[in-house]
Motif scaffolding. Structure first.
Motif, PDB file in Angstrom:
ATOM      1  N   PHE A   1       3.264  -1.008   4.151  1.00 21.06           N
ATOM      2  CA  PHE A   1       2.680   0.322   3.976  1.00 21.06           C
ATOM      3  C   PHE A   1       3.796   1.340   3.764  1.00 21.06           C
TER       4      PHE A   1
ATOM      5  N   TYR B   1       0.837  -1.193   0.000  1.00 23.04           N
ATOM      6  CA  TYR B   1       0.000   0.000   0.000  1.00 23.04           C
ATOM      7  C   TYR B   1       0.878   1.251   0.000  1.00 23.04           C
TER       8      TYR B   1
ATOM      9  N   GLU C   1       0.441   5.404   0.706  1.00 22.81           N
ATOM     10  CA  GLU C   1      -0.418   6.475   1.198  1.00 22.81           C
ATOM     11  C   GLU C   1       0.287   7.813   1.030  1.00 22.81           C
TER      12      GLU C   1
ATOM     13  N   ARG D   1       4.167   5.457   3.650  1.00 23.09           N
ATOM     14  CA  ARG D   1       3.497   6.739   3.898  1.00 23.09           C
ATOM     15  C   ARG D   1       4.507   7.876   3.739  1.00 23.09           C
TER      16      ARG D   1
END
Length: 345
Positions: free
Chosen positions: A256, A217, A219, A258
């Protein structure tokens, strides 16, 4: 001669100035002082014999006072001499220890420099023929001069190209760490969109993550955020961290990425995973050059252990900060913080 002067100066620093001057005067004139006190005592006796009681008492008291002073100076001199001898012995031990430490440090630095030069030289010698192998393998893989009829040959060529690419990445990592250790690595700074670079890094590992069953992912904080930095180094930082995250995250896990600004206005890139994590005792070794954790050592698909060392070095060259938090079987969080001064308006 200079070392002797330094020792003397060191010893002098232990002395009280007044007492020191008194000691020096006593050492140089102790015979004269003794004769003077003796004469005063004799005069006191003579005055007493001729019934000059007041003068006799005065001289007697003066001789007693001088005697007390001489005895006191003698004992003070003995005490200070003992203290100074102890200070001198301690100073000599410290000086010898410092000299040995400096010599050991110098030899270690020379050995590290020699090792870096040797590795760099060998890497250059290997990379030249390796580039030729990769070039020919790519030509054969793409069928530039005609398709290969055997599927087995195609598979062999594909493996040769993949293995050669992996070896080239390892050699580039070794060369980078050698340049950094020698202080020869220079940043080629430019203004670019950091989210685009992050997207490129994620795209490179998306295929590998999908094959492992790992969800990757990304972000965004502030889209279109531009920074002034070495684009290649920033990409390498992301690739090294993502490589570890995907490699040590099991099927069904997540990674993730970010990016955004923290409360201080600095750019913060956080890469976290739900992987196997790192034991607390292994973290210092993992962060050192060529170091690997206990789980990585058991994994046959491990690299050189230079990934995080290069990440830390590149972050430091950009004036940033590197943080790693991890717990065994709970995942790892790596934070890269670049100073706000690198954010382009």
């Amino acid at each position: 001669m200079n070392s002797e002067r330094n020792k003397n100066a060191e010893i002098e620093s232990y002395k009280n100035p007044f007492v020191h001057r008194a000691m020096e005067f006593y050492k140089k004139n102790y015979i004269f002082i003794g004769v003077l006190v003796s004469c005063v005592f004799i005069f006191a006796v003579l005055f007493y014999q001729v019934n000059l009681i007041d003068l006799s008492l005065l001289f007697l008291l003066f001789s007693i006072f001088c005697g007390v002073v001489i005895i006191s100076l003698f004992f003070i001199n003995v005490a200070f001499s003992a203290n100074l001898e102890g200070a001198y012995a301690a100073y000599e031990k410290i000086a010898v220890a410092n000299e040995m430490s400096n010599e050991a440090r110098r030899r270690t630095e020379e050995a590290n420099m020699a090792k870096s030069r040797f590795i760099a030289s060998i890497s250059h010698e290997v990379r030249n023929p390796l580039n030729a192998i990769l070039g020919y393998a790519e030509i054969m893989k793409n069928g530039l001069y005609g398709e290969m009829q055997s599927d087995r040959y195609k598979s062999y060529v594909s493996h040769i190209h993949e293995s050669g690419t992996h070896m080239l990445l390892i050699l580039n990592s070794v060369l980078d760490i050698s340049k950094i250790e020698e202080g020869k690595f220079t940043l080629k700074e430019e203004v670019f969109d950091v989210h685009t670079v992050i997207g490129d890094a994620v795209a490179i590992f998306s295929g590998r993550a999908e094959l492992k069953g790992v969800c990757l992912y990304q972000e965004y904080g502030d889209r279109g955020k531009k920074i002034c930095a070495d684009k290649t180094s920033i990409l390498q930082i992301l690739l090294n961290i993502l490589s570890n995250s995907v490699k040590f995250t099991k099927d069904g896990g997540s990674v993730f990425v970010r990016c955004g600004c923290d409360e201080y206005g600095d750019l913060e890139i956080v890469i976290s995973d739900t992987g196997v994590g790192i034991a607390e005792s292994d973290i210092p070794r993992v962060l050192s050059a060529y170091g690997q954790g206990s789980l990585a050592i058991k994994d046959p698909d491990t690299g050189t252990g230079l990934g995080l060392s290069i990440v830390q070095a590149f972050v430091a060259l950009h004036g940033g900060r590197f943080r790693l938090k991890s717990q065994l079987n709970e995942g790892t969080v790596v934070t890269i913080i670049l100073p706000g001064s690198r954010i382009s308006a």
